[in-house]
Write a protein that holds these residues in place. Structure first.
Motif, PDB file in Angstrom:
ATOM      1  N   SER A  83      25.078 -35.789 -19.759  1.00  0.00           N
ATOM      2  CA  SER A  83      24.578 -34.561 -19.147  1.00  0.00           C
ATOM      3  C   SER A  83      25.040 -34.477 -17.695  1.00  0.00           C
ATOM      4  O   SER A  83      25.468 -35.471 -17.100  1.00  0.00           O
ATOM      5  CB  SER A  83      23.053 -34.493 -19.208  1.00  0.00           C
ATOM      6  N   MET A  84      24.943 -33.279 -17.169  1.00  0.00           N
ATOM      7  CA  MET A  84      25.271 -33.002 -15.775  1.00  0.00           C
ATOM      8  C   MET A  84      24.014 -32.485 -15.078  1.00  0.00           C
ATOM      9  O   MET A  84      23.169 -31.841 -15.706  1.00  0.00           O
ATOM     10  CB  MET A  84      26.379 -31.947 -15.687  1.00  0.00           C
ATOM     11  N   GLY A  85      23.885 -32.782 -13.802  1.00  0.00           N
ATOM     12  CA  GLY A  85      22.783 -32.250 -13.019  1.00  0.00           C
ATOM     13  C   GLY A  85      23.264 -31.659 -11.714  1.00  0.00           C
ATOM     14  O   GLY A  85      24.345 -32.001 -11.226  1.00  0.00           O
ATOM     15  N   TYR A  86      22.475 -30.747 -11.168  1.00  0.00           N
ATOM     16  CA  TYR A  86      22.700 -30.209  -9.825  1.00  0.00           C
ATOM     17  C   TYR A  86      21.553 -30.691  -8.942  1.00  0.00           C
ATOM     18  O   TYR A  86      20.388 -30.425  -9.243  1.00  0.00           O
ATOM     19  CB  TYR A  86      22.713 -28.687  -9.839  1.00  0.00           C
ATOM     20  N   PHE A  87      21.900 -31.399  -7.855  1.00  0.00           N
ATOM     21  CA  PHE A  87      20.885 -31.782  -6.876  1.00  0.00           C
ATOM     22  C   PHE A  87      20.904 -30.753  -5.754  1.00  0.00           C
ATOM     23  O   PHE A  87      21.889 -30.619  -5.026  1.00  0.00           O
ATOM     24  CB  PHE A  87      21.160 -33.174  -6.315  1.00  0.00           C
ATOM     25  N   THR A  88      19.830 -30.023  -5.612  1.00  0.00           N
ATOM     26  CA  THR A  88      19.726 -29.026  -4.559  1.00  0.00           C
ATOM     27  C   THR A  88      18.251 -28.787  -4.258  1.00  0.00           C
ATOM     28  O   THR A  88      17.388 -29.002  -5.119  1.00  0.00           O
ATOM     29  CB  THR A  88      20.425 -27.711  -4.982  1.00  0.00           C
ATOM     30  N   HIS A  89      17.956 -28.407  -3.040  1.00  0.00           N
ATOM     31  CA  HIS A  89      16.582 -28.186  -2.605  1.00  0.00           C
ATOM     32  C   HIS A  89      15.702 -29.402  -2.902  1.00  0.00           C
ATOM     33  O   HIS A  89      14.534 -29.278  -3.278  1.00  0.00           O
ATOM     34  CB  HIS A  89      15.992 -26.933  -3.266  1.00  0.00           C
ATOM     35  N   MET A 292      19.821 -41.533 -11.424  1.00  0.00           N
ATOM     36  CA  MET A 292      19.541 -40.239 -12.061  1.00  0.00           C
ATOM     37  C   MET A 292      19.734 -40.387 -13.556  1.00  0.00           C
ATOM     38  O   MET A 292      20.388 -41.328 -14.016  1.00  0.00           O
ATOM     39  CB  MET A 292      20.482 -39.161 -11.496  1.00  0.00           C
ATOM     40  N   PRO A 293      19.251 -39.444 -14.346  1.00  0.00           N
ATOM     41  CA  PRO A 293      19.439 -39.527 -15.795  1.00  0.00           C
ATOM     42  C   PRO A 293      20.778 -38.984 -16.273  1.00  0.00           C
ATOM     43  O   PRO A 293      21.072 -39.034 -17.469  1.00  0.00           O
ATOM     44  CB  PRO A 293      18.288 -38.668 -16.339  1.00  0.00           C
ATOM     45  N   HIS A 294      21.601 -38.470 -15.364  1.00  0.00           N
ATOM     46  CA  HIS A 294      22.839 -37.799 -15.732  1.00  0.00           C
ATOM     47  C   HIS A 294      24.055 -38.698 -15.546  1.00  0.00           C
ATOM     48  O   HIS A 294      24.029 -39.653 -14.766  1.00  0.00           O
ATOM     49  CB  HIS A 294      23.018 -36.530 -14.890  1.00  0.00           C
ATOM     50  N   PHE A 295      25.153 -38.352 -16.255  1.00  0.00           N
ATOM     51  CA  PHE A 295      26.432 -39.028 -16.015  1.00  0.00           C
ATOM     52  C   PHE A 295      27.012 -38.585 -14.686  1.00  0.00           C
ATOM     53  O   PHE A 295      27.487 -39.386 -13.899  1.00  0.00           O
ATOM     54  CB  PHE A 295      27.408 -38.726 -17.161  1.00  0.00           C
ATOM     55  N   TRP A 296      27.003 -37.295 -14.457  1.00  0.00           N
ATOM     56  CA  TRP A 296      27.467 -36.806 -13.162  1.00  0.00           C
ATOM     57  C   TRP A 296      26.466 -35.835 -12.556  1.00  0.00           C
ATOM     58  O   TRP A 296      25.784 -35.098 -13.240  1.00  0.00           O
ATOM     59  CB  TRP A 296      28.844 -36.165 -13.231  1.00  0.00           C
ATOM     60  N   GLY A 297      26.391 -35.927 -11.244  1.00  0.00           N
ATOM     61  CA  GLY A 297      25.488 -35.057 -10.517  1.00  0.00           C
ATOM     62  C   GLY A 297      26.209 -34.365  -9.382  1.00  0.00           C
ATOM     63  O   GLY A 297      26.768 -35.017  -8.504  1.00  0.00           O
ATOM     64  N   ASN A 298      26.239 -33.032  -9.433  1.00  0.00           N
ATOM     65  CA  ASN A 298      26.771 -32.267  -8.308  1.00  0.00           C
ATOM     66  C   ASN A 298      25.702 -32.173  -7.222  1.00  0.00           C
ATOM     67  O   ASN A 298      24.508 -32.097  -7.536  1.00  0.00           O
ATOM     68  CB  ASN A 298      27.161 -30.859  -8.753  1.00  0.00           C
ATOM     69  N   ILE A 299      26.130 -32.177  -5.974  1.00  0.00           N
ATOM     70  CA  ILE A 299      25.186 -32.111  -4.857  1.00  0.00           C
ATOM     71  C   ILE A 299      25.502 -30.887  -4.015  1.00  0.00           C
ATOM     72  O   ILE A 299      26.623 -30.740  -3.507  1.00  0.00           O
ATOM     73  CB  ILE A 299      25.248 -33.384  -4.004  1.00  0.00           C
ATOM     74  N   VAL A 300      24.525 -30.011  -3.880  1.00  0.00           N
ATOM     75  CA  VAL A 300      24.673 -28.821  -3.046  1.00  0.00           C
ATOM     76  C   VAL A 300      23.573 -28.864  -2.002  1.00  0.00           C
ATOM     77  O   VAL A 300      22.452 -28.395  -2.211  1.00  0.00           O
ATOM     78  CB  VAL A 300      24.587 -27.537  -3.889  1.00  0.00           C
ATOM     79  N   ALA A 301      23.889 -29.481  -0.879  1.00  0.00           N
ATOM     80  CA  ALA A 301      22.944 -29.626   0.229  1.00  0.00           C
ATOM     81  C   ALA A 301      23.737 -29.677   1.518  1.00  0.00           C
ATOM     82  O   ALA A 301      24.649 -30.500   1.652  1.00  0.00           O
ATOM     83  CB  ALA A 301      22.103 -30.894   0.063  1.00  0.00           C
ATOM     84  N   GLU A 302      23.426 -28.823   2.455  1.00  0.00           N
ATOM     85  CA  GLU A 302      24.214 -28.710   3.672  1.00  0.00           C
ATOM     86  C   GLU A 302      24.179 -29.987   4.517  1.00  0.00           C
ATOM     87  O   GLU A 302      25.076 -30.226   5.329  1.00  0.00           O
ATOM     88  CB  GLU A 302      23.734 -27.525   4.509  1.00  0.00           C
ATOM     89  N   GLY A 308      29.060 -35.030  -4.847  1.00  0.00           N
ATOM     90  CA  GLY A 308      28.388 -35.499  -6.047  1.00  0.00           C
ATOM     91  C   GLY A 308      28.504 -36.996  -6.222  1.00  0.00           C
ATOM     92  O   GLY A 308      29.057 -37.711  -5.378  1.00  0.00           O
ATOM     93  N   LEU A 309      27.941 -37.482  -7.317  1.00  0.00           N
ATOM     94  CA  LEU A 309      28.036 -38.886  -7.668  1.00  0.00           C
ATOM     95  C   LEU A 309      28.122 -39.007  -9.177  1.00  0.00           C
ATOM     96  O   LEU A 309      27.714 -38.100  -9.919  1.00  0.00           O
ATOM     97  CB  LEU A 309      26.859 -39.686  -7.121  1.00  0.00           C
ATOM     98  N   ILE A 310      28.668 -40.125  -9.633  1.00  0.00           N
ATOM     99  CA  ILE A 310      28.858 -40.386 -11.052  1.00  0.00           C
ATOM    100  C   ILE A 310      28.138 -41.679 -11.389  1.00  0.00           C
ATOM    101  O   ILE A 310      28.489 -42.746 -10.858  1.00  0.00           O
ATOM    102  CB  ILE A 310      30.358 -40.509 -11.411  1.00  0.00           C
ATOM    103  N   GLU A 311      27.121 -41.596 -12.232  1.00  0.00           N
ATOM    104  CA  GLU A 311      26.442 -42.808 -12.699  1.00  0.00           C
ATOM    105  C   GLU A 311      27.149 -43.247 -13.985  1.00  0.00           C
ATOM    106  O   GLU A 311      26.810 -42.832 -15.097  1.00  0.00           O
ATOM    107  CB  GLU A 311      24.956 -42.570 -12.929  1.00  0.00           C
ATOM    108  N   PHE A 312      28.150 -44.091 -13.786  1.00  0.00           N
ATOM    109  CA  PHE A 312      29.068 -44.449 -14.856  1.00  0.00           C
ATOM    110  C   PHE A 312      28.365 -45.190 -15.988  1.00  0.00           C
ATOM    111  O   PHE A 312      28.746 -45.074 -17.157  1.00  0.00           O
ATOM    112  CB  PHE A 312      30.198 -45.304 -14.278  1.00  0.00           C
ATOM    113  N   SER A 313      27.329 -45.931 -15.652  1.00  0.00           N
ATOM    114  CA  SER A 313      26.597 -46.694 -16.667  1.00  0.00           C
ATOM    115  C   SER A 313      25.773 -45.795 -17.571  1.00  0.00           C
ATOM    116  O   SER A 313      25.211 -46.266 -18.571  1.00  0.00           O
ATOM    117  CB  SER A 313      25.707 -47.750 -15.998  1.00  0.00           C
TER     118      SER A 313
END
Length: 425
Positions: A83-89, A292-302, A308-313
């Motif tokens: 899964s993918m996630g967006y980290f924001t707010h 995080m529970p996701h494989f990849w997480g996009n980060i939108v924070a000023e 982003g980051l990738i939790e490869f495991s």
């Protein structure tokens, strides 16, 4: 049959050498590094063999599957629901399926509907010729709206491409969306793959096949010059040695080509010099806790300076949590010259902001990978700017990852291009 020198033992060079030796050519594969694999090579991370830079497999990667079948290792392919996630707010929001889109709180209803439609049409498109003249920003704003671009995309593009952010090709970003969007078990579930044992399983199987069929791999042998005689390749100087060659396949980064092949016509040198690349600094963390529970997480924070980051495991099962944090940037940026420790400190600080339950004692180890020529800057109509693979020098073919356009850098495209060049040699 010809004597062929292949320059560079990354995935494309390995694929070219393997195909050439299979066709009966005499092959010298010449590599500056101490091991084969290039960006797919592994390193020892406190007892764990893992890629220097993360890799994953999509269901559209048919060249990879074909070569694995040929090498007898297709049974090493594994598929995982990701899964993918967006980290924001201040929190993560799941992303990548219709339900997640509808639940995402930071877009209007109209923005969600337009985004869903644009992503659906992108995954169904056969090609992207009709948007080739557009930038990614223009394409997203026309399809999903300006507010969607500002909420989901602007920060990501600025932190990857910096001053080139508004010049990135729409065809390239659409092709990336299509590749991931079609790698699914269902409309609700993304599914990505990994090779058991990591990329090294494939890399070493290719190298072993090259040697078994009579090819020679020369490690720690940096290429110095391709020598031309009477308009065709004659020798390769590398590592203080001379390699006779009736054909040369160069897979080294394009920014190095003009120095290595000084006999190229100036018009070709100018085209190679015009191709821009940005670098990557990639801290890799081994942690006791999941971020995080996701494989990849996009980060939108000023106030967070990573896209982003990738939790490869969360893709390849491992004993500890492995997280990659890629800092893409032009090498002209002052931050490029930071020490490794500065990147580790900043990136681990971001990990702790994203997941405050992670404590300093949860950090087991950290390493930093660097690559000066990591990501070509793909502009609209980029293919028109590329010289052909076959150069005016007889017997000399040149390509690197920028030739995959509109596809992004990937092992499957490396295999496809390497085999194609070997068959044309």
């Amino acid at each position: 049959m010809s004597r062929i020198a292949v320059l560079g033992a990354g995935p494309m060079g390995l694929a070219a050498a393997q195909r050439a030796v299979t066709l009966g050519h005499e092959v010298d594969l010449i590599e500056a590094d101490e091991k084969v694999g290039g960006v797919a090579a592994h390193f020892d991370f406190s007892g764990l063999s893992i890629e220097r830079f993360y890799h994953f497999v999509c269901k559209a990667d048919t060249p990879t599957f074909a070569l694995m079948r040929e090498l007898g290792i297709l049974n090493k392919m594994r598929w995982v629901d990701t899964s993918m996630g967006y980290f924001t707010h201040g929190k993560f929001h799941k992303w990548g399926d219709p339900v997640s889109l509808l639940r995402y709180p930071h877009l209007s209803v109209i923005g969600k509907l337009r985004t869903g439609l644009q992503m659906l049409l992108t995954t169904k498109a056969r090609d992207f010729h009709r948007i080739e003249h557009l930038t990614s920003r223009e394409w997203i704003e026309r399809g999903s709206g300006k507010s969607v671009y500002n909420n989901l995309w602007r920060r990501l593009q600025e932190l990857k491409f910096y001053e080139f952010a508004d010049t990135v090709s729409a065809s390239w970003i659409a092709t990336r969306i299509k590749r991931i969007g079609t790698s699914r078990r269902s409309i609700f579930q993304e599914q990505l793959g990994y090779i058991e044992g990591g990329s090294e399983t494939l890399v070493e199987a290719i190298a072993d096949d090259i040697r078994r069929k009579g090819g020679t791999i020369h490690l720690e042998t940096p290429v110095e010059r391709v020598v031309v005689k009477d308009g065709r390749v004659h020798l390769v100087h590398a590592g203080g040695k001379k390699f006779k060659a009736e054909a040369v396949i160069s897979t080294v980064p394009i920014p190095l080509v003009n120095h290595l092949v000084p006999d190229l016509p100036q018009s070709w040198k100018d085209k190679y010099a015009a191709i821009r690349n940005i670098g990557i600094v990639c801290p890799i963390f081994k942690l006791r806790k999941s971020v995080m529970p996701h494989f990849w997480g996009n980060i939108v924070a000023e106030d967070i300076d990573i896209p982003g980051l990738i939790e490869f495991s969360n893709l390849r099962p491992l004993a500890d949590t492995i997280v990659y944090i890629p800092y893409y940037m032009p090498t002209t940026q002052p931050k490029w010259h930071w020490e490794d420790e500065q990147f580790v400190d900043e990136a681990f600080g971001y990990i702790r902001r994203i997941n405050p339950t992670i404590l300093p004692d949860d950090l087991i180890d950290a390493k930093v990978g660097r690559l000066r020529y990591a990501q070509p800057v793909y502009q609209p109509n980029f293919r028109d700017k590329l010289p052909s693979v076959q150069t005016p020098i007889r017997g000399l073919q040149i390509a690197d990852t920028c030739y995959y356009y509109p596809e992004d850098r990937g092992v499957a495209e490396s295999i496809r291009y390497g085999r194609m060049m070997a068959e044309a040699a």
